[in-house]
Design a protein around this motif. Structure first.
Motif, short mmCIF file in Angstrom:
data_model
loop_
_atom_site.label_atom_id
_atom_site.label_comp_id
_atom_site.label_asym_id
_atom_site.label_seq_id
_atom_site.Cartn_x
_atom_site.Cartn_y
_atom_site.Cartn_z
N SER A 1 64.78 11.59 -54.23
CA SER A 1 65.98 10.97 -54.77
C SER A 1 66.15 9.51 -54.37
O SER A 1 65.83 9.11 -53.25
CB SER A 1 67.23 11.70 -54.28
OG SER A 1 67.19 13.04 -54.64
N SER B 1 62.73 17.88 -55.32
CA SER B 1 62.84 16.54 -54.76
C SER B 1 62.69 16.58 -53.24
O SER B 1 63.37 17.34 -52.56
CB SER B 1 64.21 15.98 -55.13
OG SER B 1 64.38 14.71 -54.59
N VAL C 1 60.12 23.68 -52.23
CA VAL C 1 59.92 22.54 -51.32
C VAL C 1 59.42 23.03 -49.95
O VAL C 1 58.27 22.79 -49.57
CB VAL C 1 61.21 21.70 -51.14
CG1 VAL C 1 61.04 20.66 -50.04
CG2 VAL C 1 61.59 21.01 -52.44
N SER C 2 60.27 23.75 -49.23
CA SER C 2 59.92 24.13 -47.84
C SER C 2 58.60 24.87 -47.77
O SER C 2 57.80 24.65 -46.85
CB SER C 2 61.03 24.99 -47.23
OG SER C 2 62.21 24.24 -47.08
N LYS D 1 72.10 19.19 -59.79
CA LYS D 1 71.76 20.06 -58.66
C LYS D 1 73.01 20.14 -57.79
O LYS D 1 73.50 19.10 -57.33
CB LYS D 1 70.60 19.43 -57.91
CG LYS D 1 70.04 20.25 -56.79
CD LYS D 1 68.90 19.47 -56.15
CE LYS D 1 68.12 20.25 -55.16
NZ LYS D 1 67.13 19.40 -54.47
N ASN E 1 71.75 14.88 -58.04
CA ASN E 1 72.05 15.72 -56.90
C ASN E 1 73.42 15.35 -56.37
O ASN E 1 73.59 14.30 -55.76
CB ASN E 1 70.97 15.52 -55.83
CG ASN E 1 71.24 16.33 -54.59
OD1 ASN E 1 71.87 17.38 -54.65
ND2 ASN E 1 70.79 15.83 -53.45
N SER F 1 63.84 25.54 -45.17
CA SER F 1 64.44 26.86 -45.39
C SER F 1 63.48 27.95 -44.92
O SER F 1 62.32 27.66 -44.59
CB SER F 1 64.74 27.06 -46.88
OG SER F 1 63.54 27.24 -47.60
N GLY G 1 64.72 28.75 -50.59
CA GLY G 1 64.18 30.00 -50.05
C GLY G 1 63.06 30.62 -50.87
O GLY G 1 62.68 31.77 -50.62
C1 LIG Z 1 62.29 16.88 -46.08
C2 LIG Z 1 63.18 17.18 -47.25
C3 LIG Z 1 63.63 16.13 -48.04
C4 LIG Z 1 64.48 16.40 -49.12
N1 LIG Z 1 64.90 15.37 -49.91
C5 LIG Z 1 65.69 15.65 -51.00
C6 LIG Z 1 66.10 14.61 -51.86
O1 LIG Z 1 65.79 13.42 -51.69
N2 LIG Z 1 66.88 14.95 -52.91
C7 LIG Z 1 67.26 16.25 -53.18
O2 LIG Z 1 67.95 16.49 -54.18
N3 LIG Z 1 66.87 17.24 -52.37
C8 LIG Z 1 66.10 16.97 -51.31
N4 LIG Z 1 65.71 17.99 -50.49
C9 LIG Z 1 66.16 19.38 -50.80
C10 LIG Z 1 65.09 20.14 -51.59
O3 LIG Z 1 64.84 19.54 -52.86
C11 LIG Z 1 65.52 21.59 -51.82
O4 LIG Z 1 66.67 21.64 -52.63
C12 LIG Z 1 65.80 22.33 -50.52
O5 LIG Z 1 64.83 22.04 -49.54
C13 LIG Z 1 65.83 23.84 -50.76
O6 LIG Z 1 64.61 24.31 -51.33
P1 LIG Z 1 63.48 25.02 -50.43
O7 LIG Z 1 64.07 26.22 -49.83
O8 LIG Z 1 62.37 25.32 -51.40
O9 LIG Z 1 63.08 24.01 -49.40
C14 LIG Z 1 64.85 17.75 -49.41
C15 LIG Z 1 64.36 18.78 -48.61
C16 LIG Z 1 63.54 18.52 -47.55
C17 LIG Z 1 63.05 19.67 -46.71
#
Ligand SMILES: Cc1cc2nc3c(=O)[nH]c(=O)nc-3n(C[C@H](O)[C@H](O)[C@H](O)COP(=O)(O)O)c2cc1C
Length: 331
Positions: free
Chosen positions: A46, A21, A269-270, A172, A135, A220, A248
């Motif tokens: 979300s 997300s 995501v990142s 989550k 979440n 991340s 990560g």
């Molecule tokens: C810009 C941005 C917006 C995010 N928006 C949401 C969100 O709306 N809902 C959610 O559950 N997590 C959100 N996240 C968290 C990500 O889903 C994820 O759990 C978090 O970035 C860790 O994963 P990663 O290391 O792959 O980035 C967001 C992350 C980023 C960077």
């Protein structure tokens, strides 16, 4: 050729990579691009509990006076976008995305209470959601609240939501629990079908020249992998639901590590903010090449091979002190 397909919460996925997300999963075009690059499922950006309640005439101001919400809490999630106009807009987006992609589409709700918003998941189910991700971001920073009070809300929300809809529900969560392993276990024994370990929260930083509190990095880095990997490894084979690893995961190697630790799927995501959607295709290529090299025909052939219960060195996941490593460490 290796078979990358997995089952996550009863959903058949063509591979283990789910896009988490974020602002990347808020628009149909970007979601189509992620699907073309190989994403096996996507978690929509979300909807906030507050946004849902707001529509039912409550105001954010009222919630703040109730002490449940600091406006800053929202910053991380509104990184790119203003809050949505309405739940109708969210439902419309879900229907549109569903009509344009063939991978599972999983809406997400950020929640902190089991009140007033819990009618919405049923609407998402009717609009074609393949599953729902909740979440729960509750920072246990209130010294007057007991552990029991902090934890109860999770079970209240599950009772209000997961028990009332037919589609699978994932939770989550963060790692802020006083007894993390036991809490993960208890949650897995409820009606939820998946746990996502872990969300990454907005982290504060301090500007020592301006004497200001600033924002830490929103994205991340690869070094953030080990926290979720440790807990996936400790809990895999024990929990009663599926596990998705999050935080990560930036390349194919990290995907393989999480699968070896016992994850049923991973969320990224990142890495996609940093490298674009093509990163998914690269991760899949690396996973497939590695599986071929090691003669693994399917993900099941190696999933959990290095989980704590299956590994030859289970103590490695519980090691917290560096003693042995400090001794010869010269920097
Ligand atoms: C810009 C941005 C917006 C995010 N928006 C949401 C969100 O709306 N809902 C959610 O559950 N997590 C959100 N996240 C968290 C990500 O889903 C994820 O759990 C978090 O970035 C860790 O994963 P990663 O290391 O792959 O980035 C967001 C992350 C980023 C960077």
């Amino acid at each position: 050729m290796a078979d990358l397909s997995v089952e996550y919460m009863g959903l058949q996925l063509r591979n283990p990579i789910i896009v988490g997300s974020s602002g990347l999963t808020d628009k149909t075009e970007s979601i189509r691009n992620l699907e073309q690059n190989g994403a096996a499922a996507i978690i929509l950006k979300s909807m906030f509990e507050e946004e849902i309640i707001l529509e039912k005439q409550a105001s954010i101001g009222q919630m703040q006076s109730g002490g449940t919400l600091y406006p800053e809490t929202l910053d991380f999630y509104q990184y790119e976008d203003a809050p949505r106009e309405s739940t109708t807009e969210y439902l419309d987006m879900l229907r549109k995305v569903k009509s344009e992609v063939s991978i599972p589409v999983i809406p997400s709700i950020n929640c902190m209470t089991a009140r007033q918003w819990t009618w919405f998941p049923k609407e998402l189910e009717s609009a074609g959601a393949d599953a729902l991700e909740l979440n729960l971001f509750i920072l246990p920073s209130d010294i007057k609240r007991s552990v029991e009070e902090n934890e109860k809300v999770y079970f209240d929300i599950i009772a209000e939501v997961a028990d009332r809809i037919k589609i699978p529900v994932a939770l989550k969560i963060s790692y802020y629990f006083s007894n993390l392993a036991s809490m993960i276990m208890k949650l897995s024994e409820t009606s939820i079908k998946g746990l996502v370990l872990f969300n990454r929260f907005y982290s504060p930083d301090i500007d020592i020249d301006k004497f200001e509190i600033t924002s830490g990095s929103v994205l991340s880095s690869p070094g953030d992998l080990s926290l979720s990997m440790r807990w996936i490894a400790i809990m895999a084979e024990r929990v009663k639901c599926d596990l998705a690893a999050s935080t990560g995961i930036h390349d194919g190697t990290a995907v393989i590590k999480q699968l070896l630790a016992g994850a049923d799927a991973v969320q990224v995501v990142s890495a996609l903010y940093r490298h674009g959607g093509e990163r998914i295709a690269e991760m899949l290529h690396d996973l497939e090449t590695w599986m071929d090299k090691n003669n693994f025909k399917s993900i099941e052939d190696f999933k959990g091979k290095l989980s704590q219960s299956k590994s030859d060195n289970p103590a490695a996941y519980e090691r917290v002190q560096f003693m042995k490593y400090f001794r010869g460490y010269t920097g």
